[in-house]
Scaffold this motif. Structure first.
Motif, PDB file in Angstrom:
ATOM      1  N   ALA A 184       0.833  -1.208   0.000  1.00  0.00           N
ATOM      2  CA  ALA A 184       0.000   0.000   0.000  1.00  0.00           C
ATOM      3  C   ALA A 184       0.862   1.251   0.000  1.00  0.00           C
ATOM      4  CB  ALA A 184      -0.923  -0.021   1.221  1.00  0.00           C
ATOM      5  N   GLY A 185       2.002   1.189   0.696  1.00  0.00           N
ATOM      6  CA  GLY A 185       2.910   2.338   0.709  1.00  0.00           C
ATOM      7  C   GLY A 185       3.424   2.682  -0.671  1.00  0.00           C
ATOM      8  N   ILE A 186       3.628   1.675  -1.510  1.00  0.00           N
ATOM      9  CA  ILE A 186       4.077   1.926  -2.877  1.00  0.00           C
ATOM     10  C   ILE A 186       3.003   2.690  -3.650  1.00  0.00           C
ATOM     11  CG2 ILE A 186       4.590   0.786  -5.078  1.00  0.00           C
ATOM     12  CD1 ILE A 186       6.074  -1.343  -3.502  1.00  0.00           C
ATOM     13  N   TYR A 187       1.745   2.320  -3.454  1.00  0.00           N
ATOM     14  CA  TYR A 187       0.662   3.040  -4.120  1.00  0.00           C
ATOM     15  C   TYR A 187       0.595   4.494  -3.639  1.00  0.00           C
ATOM     16  CZ  TYR A 187      -1.277  -1.093  -6.385  1.00  0.00           C
ATOM     17  OH  TYR A 187      -1.460  -2.176  -7.192  1.00  0.00           O
ATOM     18  N   VAL A 188       0.895   4.721  -2.360  1.00  0.00           N
ATOM     19  CA  VAL A 188       0.916   6.089  -1.831  1.00  0.00           C
ATOM     20  C   VAL A 188       2.020   6.893  -2.514  1.00  0.00           C
ATOM     21  CG1 VAL A 188       1.330   7.490   0.219  1.00  0.00           C
ATOM     22  CG2 VAL A 188      -0.087   5.439   0.390  1.00  0.00           C
ATOM     23  N   VAL A 189       3.191   6.293  -2.652  1.00  0.00           N
ATOM     24  CA  VAL A 189       4.300   6.984  -3.314  1.00  0.00           C
ATOM     25  C   VAL A 189       3.945   7.299  -4.766  1.00  0.00           C
ATOM     26  CG1 VAL A 189       6.692   6.756  -4.069  1.00  0.00           C
ATOM     27  CG2 VAL A 189       6.030   5.961  -1.796  1.00  0.00           C
ATOM     28  N   ILE A 190       3.334   6.342  -5.447  1.00  0.00           N
ATOM     29  CA  ILE A 190       2.908   6.573  -6.837  1.00  0.00           C
ATOM     30  C   ILE A 190       1.923   7.736  -6.906  1.00  0.00           C
ATOM     31  CG2 ILE A 190       1.534   5.600  -8.717  1.00  0.00           C
ATOM     32  CD1 ILE A 190       4.341   4.575  -8.751  1.00  0.00           C
ATOM     33  N   SER A 191       0.975   7.757  -5.965  1.00  0.00           N
ATOM     34  CA  SER A 191      -0.019   8.831  -5.954  1.00  0.00           C
ATOM     35  C   SER A 191       0.621  10.186  -5.695  1.00  0.00           C
ATOM     36  CB  SER A 191      -1.082   8.534  -4.893  1.00  0.00           C
ATOM     37  OG  SER A 191      -2.028   9.574  -4.822  1.00  0.00           O
ATOM     38  N   LEU A 192       1.531  10.249  -4.713  1.00  0.00           N
ATOM     39  CA  LEU A 192       2.182  11.513  -4.370  1.00  0.00           C
ATOM     40  C   LEU A 192       3.125  11.995  -5.471  1.00  0.00           C
ATOM     41  CD1 LEU A 192       2.999  10.915  -0.579  1.00  0.00           C
ATOM     42  CD2 LEU A 192       1.141  12.283  -1.555  1.00  0.00           C
ATOM     43  N   SER A 193       3.709  11.066  -6.205  1.00  0.00           N
ATOM     44  CA  SER A 193       4.657  11.461  -7.256  1.00  0.00           C
ATOM     45  C   SER A 193       3.961  12.166  -8.410  1.00  0.00           C
ATOM     46  CB  SER A 193       5.411  10.239  -7.779  1.00  0.00           C
ATOM     47  OG  SER A 193       4.551   9.409  -8.543  1.00  0.00           O
ATOM     48  N   GLY A 194       2.676  11.813  -8.654  1.00  0.00           N
ATOM     49  CA  GLY A 194       1.941  12.424  -9.752  1.00  0.00           C
ATOM     50  C   GLY A 194       2.425  12.006 -11.121  1.00  0.00           C
TER      51      GLY A 194
ATOM     52  N   VAL B  76      -2.909   6.814 -10.063  1.00  0.00           N
ATOM     53  CA  VAL B  76      -2.838   5.646  -9.197  1.00  0.00           C
ATOM     54  C   VAL B  76      -3.847   4.580  -9.631  1.00  0.00           C
ATOM     55  CG1 VAL B  76      -4.491   6.490  -7.485  1.00  0.00           C
ATOM     56  CG2 VAL B  76      -2.677   4.910  -6.786  1.00  0.00           C
ATOM     57  N   LEU B  77      -4.969   5.002 -10.210  1.00  0.00           N
ATOM     58  CA  LEU B  77      -5.953   4.047 -10.710  1.00  0.00           C
ATOM     59  C   LEU B  77      -5.421   3.303 -11.934  1.00  0.00           C
ATOM     60  CD1 LEU B  77      -9.290   6.059 -10.338  1.00  0.00           C
ATOM     61  CD2 LEU B  77      -8.384   4.258  -8.843  1.00  0.00           C
ATOM     62  N   THR B  78      -4.733   4.027 -12.809  1.00  0.00           N
ATOM     63  CA  THR B  78      -4.136   3.378 -13.970  1.00  0.00           C
ATOM     64  C   THR B  78      -3.051   2.409 -13.533  1.00  0.00           C
ATOM     65  OG1 THR B  78      -4.565   5.347 -15.312  1.00  0.00           O
ATOM     66  CG2 THR B  78      -2.973   3.769 -16.175  1.00  0.00           C
ATOM     67  N   PHE B  79      -2.270   2.822 -12.541  1.00  0.00           N
ATOM     68  CA  PHE B  79      -1.221   1.948 -12.013  1.00  0.00           C
ATOM     69  C   PHE B  79      -1.839   0.683 -11.416  1.00  0.00           C
ATOM     70  CE2 PHE B  79       1.672   0.494  -8.672  1.00  0.00           C
ATOM     71  CZ  PHE B  79       2.879   0.463  -9.347  1.00  0.00           C
ATOM     72  N   ALA B  80      -2.937   0.854 -10.680  1.00  0.00           N
ATOM     73  CA  ALA B  80      -3.608  -0.301 -10.073  1.00  0.00           C
ATOM     74  C   ALA B  80      -4.146  -1.248 -11.147  1.00  0.00           C
ATOM     75  CB  ALA B  80      -4.737   0.168  -9.161  1.00  0.00           C
ATOM     76  N   ARG B  81      -4.745  -0.679 -12.200  1.00  0.00           N
ATOM     77  CA  ARG B  81      -5.248  -1.511 -13.298  1.00  0.00           C
ATOM     78  C   ARG B  81      -4.107  -2.270 -13.958  1.00  0.00           C
ATOM     79  NH1 ARG B  81      -7.545   2.033 -17.483  1.00  0.00           N
ATOM     80  NH2 ARG B  81      -7.728   0.069 -18.605  1.00  0.00           N
ATOM     81  N   ALA B  82      -2.983  -1.608 -14.124  1.00  0.00           N
ATOM     82  CA  ALA B  82      -1.838  -2.257 -14.768  1.00  0.00           C
ATOM     83  C   ALA B  82      -1.273  -3.382 -13.906  1.00  0.00           C
ATOM     84  CB  ALA B  82      -0.750  -1.220 -15.051  1.00  0.00           C
ATOM     85  N   MET B  83      -1.450  -3.282 -12.589  1.00  0.00           N
ATOM     86  CA  MET B  83      -0.877  -4.272 -11.685  1.00  0.00           C
ATOM     87  C   MET B  83      -1.752  -5.513 -11.521  1.00  0.00           C
ATOM     88  SD  MET B  83       2.084  -3.416 -10.850  1.00  0.00           S
ATOM     89  CE  MET B  83       2.176  -4.945  -9.926  1.00  0.00           C
TER      90      MET B  83
END
Length: 436
Positions: free
Chosen positions: A262-272, A276-283
Motif C-alpha cells: 500500500a505504501g508503494i501506491y501512496v508513493v505513486i499517488s504523491l509522485s503524480g 494511481v488508478l491506472t497503475f492499479a489496473r496495470a498491476m
C-alpha cells in the motif's frame, strides 16, 4: 506506420465499454484464485482424501504446473530482445546507464525503508506473542533442513556464477541473472557498432519481442484455468487450521507486506507521475499471476505487457528496468528476514538483541542482490547469519515449510515494487500519455 497500427490492434486490450467483465484477463485470474482456494480448503476437510479427490488434485497439479512452465518459457525469449532493444535502441547509452543507476538507487531506498519499518513494527508486535511450550516443542521437532555446502552460498560462488562459461546453457538452465548481465554486455556493445549492422539487429530483436508479446497474450488467456488449478492444490494443502504461533507468523508477515505494498501506491499517488488508478489496473494481471505462481519471474511477461499497453512506458523501462528488477530486486527480503528471525527467536526462547536484529535488517539489504539460484536460496542465504547471531539453523527449515501462504504476498510486493521502479525511473515527459 501500418505495422505499428496492426501491432497495437493485436496487443492492445479491447476498449469496447460493452465488453463483458468476465472476458477480462484480470477478472478471470482473480476468479480462478478465489474459487480454487475455496475448493481446495473444502477438500482439505476430508480426513482421508478419497480416490476421486486424490485423482482431481493430481490432475490439477499437472495442469497448474504445465501453465507455470508455459509462462516461464516466455521469460528468456522475451527478456533478451527487450533488453537489447531497450539499451542499444536508445539514442544515448549514457542515458541508459543513468537510468540503471537511478533504478538501483530506488531499489536501495525501498530496501532500507522496508528494513527499518519491519524492524520497528515487528519487534513491538512480537512482544505480544505467548507460545505454549508443548506446542512449540512439537513444532521444533518437525524442523528439518538440508544445508547445502558452504561454498554454495559463498560470495566467491555467487560472483563466479554471474559470468557463465556458456550463455546459451545459462539460458537453458533458467538462470536469469547471468543471462541478463551477458545480454546487457551485448546490448551496450551493439550500441557502439556501425548503424547498418546495429539497425539490422535491432529490427530482428524488435520483431522477436513483438512476437513474444503475442505468445504472452496467449499464455495469459489461459490464466484463469492455470491459477484455478494451482490455487486448488494450495488450498487443499493449507486447509483452515492456521492457529497459534503459525497463525501469528502468517498474520505479521502478510500484514507487513500488505502495508508495504500500500505504501508503494501512496508513493505513486504523491509522485503524480501516473494515475494511481491506472497503475492499479496495470498491476492486476501481474499481481494475480504472481500470487498464484509465487514467482516474480513468471509475472514478468504480464508486467511488461501492462507497462506497455496501460502505462505507456518507454522501451527503456519495459525492456531494461523491469527485467533488471525482476532479476535482482527482492524487496520482500527486507521484511521476511526480520520477521523470520524474530519468530525463530521466540520459538526457541532466545532473546534477540537490538544489535542482532539490526544486523539481520542490514544483511537483508546488503545481500538482496546476491540470492543464489538454488531452491529456497533466499532462506538458505541466512544460514551463516543465523549462526553468527546464535539462532538455530534448523529453524530455517520451519520457515521454508511455512513459506507457502506468505510467499503469495511476498511476490505481490515484489512485482508492485518492480513496476514502481520502472515508473519512477521514466522521465516525466514520457509519462504524458499514461496520465491522460
Amino acid at each position: 506506420g501500418w505495422r505499428r497500427a496492426v501491432r497495437r490492434r493485436t496487443l492492445a486490450p479491447m476498449s469496447d465499454s460493452r465488453r463483458s467483465p468476465l472476458k477480462s484477463t484480470g477478472v478471470q485470474v482473480t476468479l480462478g484464485l478465489v474459487l480454487g482456494l475455496a475448493l481446495g480448503m473444502l477438500l482439505s476437510n476430508e480426513t482421508a482424501p478419497s480416490t476421486f479427490t486424490s485423482g482431481l488434485l493430481a490432475t490439477l497439479d499437472v495442469v497448474g504446473t504445465a501453465w507455470i512452465n508455459a509462462v516461464r518459457m516466455t521469460v528468456i525469449p522475451l527478456v533478451v530482445p527487450l533488453l537489447i532493444v531497450g539499451v542499444a535502441g536508445g539514442d544515448d547509452l549514457r542515458q541508459t546507464g543513468a537510468v540503471g543507476a537511478k533504478a538501483f538507487g530506488w531499489m536501495l531506498l525501498l530496501l532500507v525503508a522496508c528494513a527499518v519499518f519491519s524492524s520497528v513494527v515487528s519487534s513491538v508486535w512480537f512482544e505480544s506473542l505467548v507460545l505454549d511450550p508443548a506446542a512449540t516443542a512439537r513444532l521444533r521437532a518437525t524442523a528439518k533442513i538440508d544445508v547445502p555446502p558452504a561454498d554454495a552460498l559463498s560470495v566467491r560462488t555467487f560472483i563466479l556464477s554471474l559470468i557463465p562459461l556458456n550463455p546459451i546453457k545459462a539460458a537453458a538452465d533458467g538462470t536469469l541473472l547471468p543471462v541478463v548481465l551477458f545480454t546487457l554486455l551485448y546490448a551496450f556493445a551493439l550500441g557502439r557498432v556501425a548503424d547498418g549492422p546495429r539497425l539490422a539487429q535491432l529490427g530482428f530483436f524488435r520483431g522477436m519481442a513483438d512476437t513474444m508479446l503475442v505468445v504472452v497474450r496467449w499464455m495469459l488467456a489461459l490464466g484463469g484455468l492455470g491459477i484455478f488449478a494451482l490455487a486448488t492444490v494450495l488450498g487443499q494443502k493449507l486447509g483452515t487450521n492456521v492457529l497459534g504461533a503459525i497463525g501469528f507468523y502468517f498474520i505479521v508477515n502478510i500484514v507487513l507486506h500488505l502495508i508495504a505494498t500500500a505504501g508503494i501506491y501512496v508513493v505513486i499517488s504523491l509522485s503524480g507521475r501516473v494515475s494511481v488508478l491506472t497503475f492499479a489496473r496495470a498491476m492486476v494481471p501481474a499481481s494475480v499471476v504472481g500470487m498464484g505462481t509465487r514467482s516474480s519471474l513468471a509475472s514478468l511477461p504480464a508486467m511488461v505487457k501492462s507497462a506497455t499497453d496501460l502505462l505507456k512506458l518507454p522501451p527503456t523501462a519495459t525492456g531494461f528496468v523491469l527485467p533488471l528488477c525482476a532479476s535482482v530486486f527482492k524487496l520482500t527480503s527486507a521484511i521476511y528476514w526480520v520477521v523470520g528471525a524474530l519468530f525463530i527467536a521466540k520459538l526457541y526462547g532466545i532473546d534477540l538483541s537490538t544489535a542482532n536484529l539490526a544486523l539481520v535488517a542490514a544483511s537483508s539489504v546488503v545481500l538482496n542482490f546476491s540470492t543464489p539460484g538454488i531452491p529456497s536460496g533466499g532462506m538458505l542465504l541466512q544460514v551463516p547469519l543465523y549462526t553468527s547471531i546464535g539462532l538455530p539453523v534448523e529453524g530455517i527449515g520451519i520457515l521454508i515449510a511455512l513459506d507457502t501462504l506468505p510467499d503469495m504476498f511476498k511476490t505481490l510486493l515484489n512485482v508492485t515494487s518492480d513496476m514502481m521502479v520502472a515508473v519512477m525511473t521514466t522521465p516525466r515527459e514520457q509519462l504524458v500519455d499514461a496520465r491522460a
